[in-house]
Design a protein around this motif. Structure first.
Motif, PDB file in Angstrom:
ATOM      1  N   ALA A 186     -12.941 -40.754  41.688  1.00 18.26           N
ATOM      2  CA  ALA A 186     -13.039 -41.916  42.581  1.00 18.26           C
ATOM      3  C   ALA A 186     -11.653 -42.531  42.736  1.00 18.26           C
ATOM      4  CB  ALA A 186     -14.010 -42.943  41.994  1.00 18.26           C
ATOM      5  N   LEU A 187     -11.115 -42.461  43.951  1.00 21.95           N
ATOM      6  CA  LEU A 187      -9.762 -42.960  44.173  1.00 21.95           C
ATOM      7  C   LEU A 187      -9.750 -44.276  44.936  1.00 21.95           C
ATOM      8  CD1 LEU A 187      -7.724 -39.774  45.200  1.00 21.95           C
ATOM      9  CD2 LEU A 187      -8.081 -40.743  42.919  1.00 21.95           C
ATOM     10  N   GLY A 188      -8.695 -45.024  44.715  1.00 24.13           N
ATOM     11  CA  GLY A 188      -8.404 -46.219  45.489  1.00 24.13           C
ATOM     12  C   GLY A 188      -6.932 -46.259  45.829  1.00 24.13           C
ATOM     13  N   HIS A 189      -6.586 -47.055  46.824  1.00 25.88           N
ATOM     14  CA  HIS A 189      -5.236 -47.381  47.268  1.00 25.88           C
ATOM     15  C   HIS A 189      -5.103 -47.169  48.766  1.00 25.88           C
ATOM     16  CE1 HIS A 189      -1.135 -48.622  46.875  1.00 25.88           C
ATOM     17  NE2 HIS A 189      -0.618 -47.461  47.163  1.00 25.88           N
ATOM     18  N   TRP A 190      -5.629 -46.055  49.267  1.00 22.84           N
ATOM     19  CA  TRP A 190      -5.638 -45.862  50.712  1.00 22.84           C
ATOM     20  C   TRP A 190      -6.847 -46.604  51.273  1.00 22.84           C
ATOM     21  CZ3 TRP A 190      -4.310 -40.025  51.995  1.00 22.84           C
ATOM     22  CH2 TRP A 190      -2.999 -39.771  51.555  1.00 22.84           C
ATOM     23  N   HIS A 191      -6.639 -47.283  52.371  1.00 18.64           N
ATOM     24  CA  HIS A 191      -7.726 -48.096  52.919  1.00 18.64           C
ATOM     25  C   HIS A 191      -8.645 -47.307  53.838  1.00 18.64           C
ATOM     26  CE1 HIS A 191      -5.517 -52.155  52.048  1.00 18.64           C
ATOM     27  NE2 HIS A 191      -5.735 -51.426  50.981  1.00 18.64           N
ATOM     28  N   ILE A 192      -8.235 -46.081  54.156  1.00 12.79           N
ATOM     29  CA  ILE A 192      -9.117 -45.223  54.952  1.00 12.79           C
ATOM     30  C   ILE A 192      -9.970 -44.365  54.029  1.00 12.79           C
ATOM     31  CG2 ILE A 192      -7.728 -45.043  57.050  1.00 12.79           C
ATOM     32  CD1 ILE A 192      -6.733 -42.299  55.818  1.00 12.79           C
ATOM     33  N   PRO A 193     -11.234 -44.155  54.380  1.00 12.26           N
ATOM     34  CA  PRO A 193     -12.051 -43.223  53.596  1.00 12.26           C
ATOM     35  C   PRO A 193     -11.586 -41.790  53.860  1.00 12.26           C
ATOM     36  CG  PRO A 193     -13.374 -44.387  55.262  1.00 12.26           C
ATOM     37  CD  PRO A 193     -11.961 -44.725  55.515  1.00 12.26           C
ATOM     38  N   LEU A 194     -11.461 -41.013  52.789  1.00 10.10           N
ATOM     39  CA  LEU A 194     -10.956 -39.651  52.977  1.00 10.10           C
ATOM     40  C   LEU A 194     -11.363 -38.766  51.808  1.00 10.10           C
ATOM     41  CD1 LEU A 194      -9.118 -38.028  54.944  1.00 10.10           C
ATOM     42  CD2 LEU A 194      -7.238 -38.486  53.361  1.00 10.10           C
ATOM     43  N   ASP A 195     -11.947 -37.621  52.162  1.00 10.85           N
ATOM     44  CA  ASP A 195     -12.304 -36.637  51.141  1.00 10.85           C
ATOM     45  C   ASP A 195     -11.096 -35.753  50.889  1.00 10.85           C
ATOM     46  OD1 ASP A 195     -13.284 -34.191  49.864  1.00 10.85           O
ATOM     47  OD2 ASP A 195     -15.274 -35.010  50.258  1.00 10.85           O
ATOM     48  N   ILE A 196     -10.645 -35.725  49.650  1.00 15.65           N
ATOM     49  CA  ILE A 196      -9.503 -34.862  49.313  1.00 15.65           C
ATOM     50  C   ILE A 196      -9.873 -33.965  48.120  1.00 15.65           C
ATOM     51  CG2 ILE A 196      -7.674 -36.292  50.311  1.00 15.65           C
ATOM     52  CD1 ILE A 196      -7.145 -37.316  47.437  1.00 15.65           C
ATOM     53  N   SER A 197     -11.116 -33.472  48.160  1.00 11.03           N
ATOM     54  CA  SER A 197     -11.566 -32.560  47.112  1.00 11.03           C
ATOM     55  C   SER A 197     -10.609 -31.383  46.989  1.00 11.03           C
ATOM     56  CB  SER A 197     -12.979 -32.053  47.442  1.00 11.03           C
ATOM     57  OG  SER A 197     -13.888 -33.134  47.499  1.00 11.03           O
ATOM     58  N   GLN A 198     -10.406 -30.931  45.756  1.00  9.30           N
ATOM     59  CA  GLN A 198      -9.456 -29.849  45.489  1.00  9.30           C
ATOM     60  C   GLN A 198     -10.124 -28.781  44.625  1.00  9.30           C
ATOM     61  OE1 GLN A 198      -6.203 -29.982  46.728  1.00  9.30           O
ATOM     62  NE2 GLN A 198      -6.733 -31.961  47.660  1.00  9.30           N
ATOM     63  N   GLN A 199     -10.178 -27.571  45.147  1.00  9.03           N
ATOM     64  CA  GLN A 199     -10.655 -26.416  44.377  1.00  9.03           C
ATOM     65  C   GLN A 199     -11.981 -26.711  43.680  1.00  9.03           C
ATOM     66  OE1 GLN A 199      -7.509 -24.633  41.986  1.00  9.03           O
ATOM     67  NE2 GLN A 199      -5.974 -25.385  43.438  1.00  9.03           N
TER      68      GLN A 199
END
Ligand SMILES: [Mn+2]
Length: 251
Positions: A186-199
């Motif tokens: 669960a990430l925070g800091h960017w105000h846009i919702p964005l999936d950045i799933s990795q591998q």
């Protein structure tokens, strides 16, 4: 996997309570977050940094946050971010949120801290940010999971898609997500919702509940469901900007 139980999370971040330019908007957005937690009856709410906009906020903003987190009526995990850093002048030293809200757990460990909710079967890990600078790596050195719980990383920082060192503060690299060993990050800091799933590791910026533009239209939260059979599912949930009806508020 057999020890895993069904459990649901509401993931938000970057609430920025006390934002001077439009304090009512961000309050409205946080109220909508708590209403959504009730409506969807999630088990746990995660605030992945920047619950507060700055450490000089008025006391009534703290009072509002405490009241709303109590109203959540379920476990709330709070991670400090760069706007509400866990330093000597932190807002979290002005109020003991865990004493005021028994359902809140504040991640205070600056080298990383495990938070286990045994009744939910979920263990969280995150690092409280003391200073927003290039040497702080919010998702580095995630420990190996220690039990059969679902394992959730919580981090507040800037994603570097190239993996290169750019000099930006609080960087998060794709390889760190991929090797975190988490069921969800669960990430925070960017105000846009964005999936950045990795591998195969599910990872997402929830975006700010006030919306990426902090205009009049509210944003969304992420809903994460862990299921022993289905695995991990993640979806976005637009926030409804309506006052709660009395019947929605049971329990
Ligand atoms: Mn931030």
């Amino acid at each position: 996997m057999t020890e895993h139980r069904r459990v649901s999370l509401l993931h938000t971040s970057d609430v920025h309570l006390g934002w001077d330019s439009n304090p009512l908007l961000v309050k409205r957005a946080f109220t909508a977050v708590i209403n959504t937690a009730h409506k969807l009856d999630v088990d746990i709410v995660i605030v992945a940094g920047d619950l507060f906009d700055h450490s000089r906020i008025e006391n009534d903003v703290i009072t509002f946050a405490i009241a709303e987190m109590n109203r959540a009526g379920r476990q709330v995990i709070v991670l400090p971010g760069n706007h509400d850093v866990y330093d000597a002048t932190s807002v979290y030293h002005r109020v003991d949120v865990e004493a005021e809200c028994p359902n809140v757990k504040l991640i205070r460990g600056q080298a990383g801290e495990m938070v286990r909710l045994p009744d939910k079967g979920v263990t969280f890990w995150g690092k409280a940010m003391e200073e927003h600078h290039p040497g702080f790596h919010p998702l580095a050195d995630v420990p190996t999971r220690a039990n059969g719980d679902w394992f959730v990383g919580v981090a507040h920082g800037h994603f570097e898609p190239s993996g290169a060192v750019s000099g930006r503060s609080s960087p998060i690299y794709p390889a760190e997500i991929a090797s975190a060993g988490c069921d969800y990050v669960a990430l925070g800091h960017w105000h846009i919702p964005l999936d950045i799933s990795q591998q195969g590791v599910r990872c997402r910026y929830s975006g700010s509940p006030a919306g990426s533009g902090f205009s009049d239209t509210l944003g969304e939260v992420s809903i994460v469901e862990f299921d022993p059979v289905e695995g991990v599912t993640v979806r976005s949930q637009p926030l409804e900007d309506r006052p709660p009806q009395p019947m929605d508020d049971e329990d």
